[in-house]
Design an enzyme around this catalytic site. Structure first.
Site, PDB file in Angstrom:
ATOM      1  N   ASP A  27      -0.901  -5.925   9.299  1.00 41.29           N
ATOM      2  CA  ASP A  27      -1.973  -4.928   8.860  1.00 41.29           C
ATOM      3  C   ASP A  27      -3.137  -5.743   8.392  1.00 41.29           C
ATOM      4  O   ASP A  27      -3.006  -6.458   7.411  1.00 41.29           O
ATOM      5  CB  ASP A  27      -1.299  -4.063   7.684  1.00 41.29           C
ATOM      6  CG  ASP A  27      -2.360  -2.928   7.429  1.00 41.29           C
ATOM      7  OD1 ASP A  27      -3.357  -2.687   7.909  1.00 41.29           O
ATOM      8  OD2 ASP A  27      -1.813  -2.095   6.614  1.00 41.29           O
ATOM      9  N   LYS A  80     -13.467  -1.150   5.513  1.00 41.08           N
ATOM     10  CA  LYS A  80     -13.950  -2.119   4.840  1.00 41.08           C
ATOM     11  C   LYS A  80     -15.151  -3.201   5.198  1.00 41.08           C
ATOM     12  O   LYS A  80     -16.229  -3.171   4.501  1.00 41.08           O
ATOM     13  CB  LYS A  80     -12.720  -2.822   4.078  1.00 41.08           C
ATOM     14  CG  LYS A  80     -12.038  -2.268   2.847  1.00 41.08           C
ATOM     15  CD  LYS A  80     -11.349  -1.010   3.215  1.00 41.08           C
ATOM     16  CE  LYS A  80     -10.466  -0.617   2.148  1.00 41.08           C
ATOM     17  NZ  LYS A  80      -9.310   0.535   2.624  1.00 41.08           N
ATOM     18  N   TRP A 114       0.781  -1.239  -0.155  1.00 43.28           N
ATOM     19  CA  TRP A 114       0.040   0.001  -0.029  1.00 43.28           C
ATOM     20  C   TRP A 114       0.959   1.012   0.089  1.00 43.28           C
ATOM     21  O   TRP A 114       1.882   1.331   0.848  1.00 43.28           O
ATOM     22  CB  TRP A 114      -0.888  -0.068   1.319  1.00 43.28           C
ATOM     23  CG  TRP A 114      -1.971   0.947   1.489  1.00 43.28           C
ATOM     24  CD1 TRP A 114      -2.603   1.435   0.484  1.00 43.28           C
ATOM     25  CD2 TRP A 114      -1.951   1.954   2.632  1.00 43.28           C
ATOM     26  NE1 TRP A 114      -3.405   2.689   0.867  1.00 43.28           N
ATOM     27  CE2 TRP A 114      -3.042   2.908   2.418  1.00 43.28           C
ATOM     28  CE3 TRP A 114      -1.630   1.671   3.830  1.00 43.28           C
ATOM     29  CZ2 TRP A 114      -3.354   3.520   3.511  1.00 43.28           C
ATOM     30  CZ3 TRP A 114      -2.146   2.514   4.899  1.00 43.28           C
ATOM     31  CH2 TRP A 114      -3.137   3.587   4.578  1.00 43.28           C
TER      32      TRP A 114
END
Length: 421
Positions: free
Chosen positions: A231, A267, A150
């Site tokens: 993560d 999300k 990311w």
């Protein structure tokens, strides 16, 4: 007598109205968020935004889960609720329930009070707080992140005070995992180095290790004393199963070793704008966990004092109520299944067009994103000729697709591959 030496004018006097900020240069757009900026400026009726990392319905609209609306209504109807500050560490129920969700309710680490959990500002805030804690209190300042990862990861950890290096992860030839390269790079890392691991649904590639590969990674990292920093942005959103998507994390916690975990509810509960997340640090003992928590407070207090209450209250309301939790798992699986279906539709559409190349990686990859393998020139072509917006590395958000837009995307990919080799 008046002074003959009046105050000297600012160096910027007379420039841009005399602003002391006249030397500030225009910053470039964020490479991910900038995609949406460009998309919004495009008047084309056929434009498609596949850059945004947020779920969309079949109609292309943002989705607020029904269970979230129900939880908010319960909170609204509770006259005892107030808007007081939370403690520095956040909402206690939220922290306990978040740790249980990722580590498992029967986790020995939780039962032995070896986990220090603090509410943070979604995944980004959790990573930043964890990074700053490590920069202050851990003996090794180097963190290894996957290549690619990311785009915000290197920025977050660098500003937190860590030295960022990378390890091989993605193999562009197979569009899968470069497992040998990964093991070789972690083997060469200095003992004690921090290693960032995507718990599931790797962003941007959608490529995850198998469980057997995870076990090899765990054995290697523990043998070298490497510190895992997970993560987890997509628990339940990748496979549709909350426990399956937490297996990698639980393998590391089960061996009694220490690790860090950044969680986000953006999300999997659709709480993007509420900025709800948690940082958990699994320690060797309850005593260490207590001291770690005390130092996390010292990181958080001058950063943002304490976290917001609303989003965390929504999460806690859902996680502690059996009926609401069940409803959430059903809605979560529906989101995951729609994304899996979009993968199949896109793969079938490319195969039907006879698009050159092997596109099976689209259905092998998992989670919100697909790493298409398209190059920068092909991406630029698709944006210019077909008004399809994505990041320049060829990453597309499967959640931004619908059955109506898949044919348009397949046409664009076919044209880009055949005309822009």
């Amino acid at each position: 007598m008046a002074s003959q030496n009046p105050i000297a004018p600012s160096p910027a006097a007379g420039i841009y109205g005399g602003s002391v900020f006249a030397n500030v240069v225009q910053a470039p757009e964020d490479p991910i968020l900038g995609v949406t900026v460009a998309y919004n400026k495009d008047p084309s009726p056929v434009k498609v935004n596949l850059g945004v990392g947020a779920y969309r319905t079949e109609e292309g609209k943002p989705l607020v889960l029904n269970v979230v609306r129900r939880a908010e209504q319960l909170l609204l109807n509770d006259p005892s609720r107030v808007k007081e500050y939370l403690p520095i560490t956040g909402l206690a129920d939220f922290n306990k329930l978040s740790a249980k969700l990722i580590f498992g309710a029967d986790s020995p680490a939780i039962q032995e009070n070896r986990v220090a959990t603090v509410q943070c500002l979604s995944g980004t805030g959790s990573l930043r707080v964890g990074g700053e804690f490590l920069a202050r209190h851990y003996h090794e300042r180097t963190i290894y992140i996957p290549q690619p990862t990311w785009g915000n990861h290197p920025k977050v950890f660098t500003l937190a005070g860590l030295s960022v290096k990378s390890y091989r992860y993605y193999d562009p030839t197979t569009r899968g995992l470069n497992f040998e390269g990964l093991l070789a790079d972690l083997s060469a890392a200095p003992p004690g180095a921090i290693v960032l691991l995507h718990a599931c649904a790797h962003n941007p590639t959608g490529v995850d290790p198998t469980l057997d590969q995870w076990e090899q990674i765990r054995l290697l990292m523990r043998s070298k004393g490497l510190l895992p920093f997970f993560d987890s942005a997509y628990q339940g959103f990748a496979s549709g199963n909350l426990d399956a998507d937490a297996q990698s994390v639980r393998m590391f916690v089960a061996d009694g070793g220490e690790c860090l975990m950044a969680q986000s509810y953006a999300k999997n509960m659709g709480l993007y704008g509420e900025r709800v997340g948690a940082l958990s640090i699994v320690c060797k003992s309850a005593d260490v966990a207590t001291r770690v928590e005390s130092q996390l407070k010292l990181v958080i207090r001058p950063m943002y004092s304490n976290p917001p209450i609303h989003g965390a209250s929504i999460v806690a309301t859902i996680l502690k109520d059996r009926e609401l939790y069940h409803e959430w798992t059903i809605e979560l699986k529906a989101m995951a299944d729609r994304i899996i279906n979009m993968r199949q539709l896109l793969f079938d559409a490319l195969r039907a067009r006879g698009t050159p190349g092997d596109w099976s990686h689209i259905i092998k990859q998992i989670g919100m994103f697909t790493f298409t393998g398209l190059n920068t020139e092909q991406v630029t072509f698709m944006t210019k000729e077909y008004h399809i917006y994505m990041t320049s590395d060829g990453r597309i958000s499967m959640a931004g697709l619908s059955s109506k837009t898949v044919p348009h995307l397949a046409d664009a990919i076919h044209a880009a591959v055949t005309r822009m080799k």
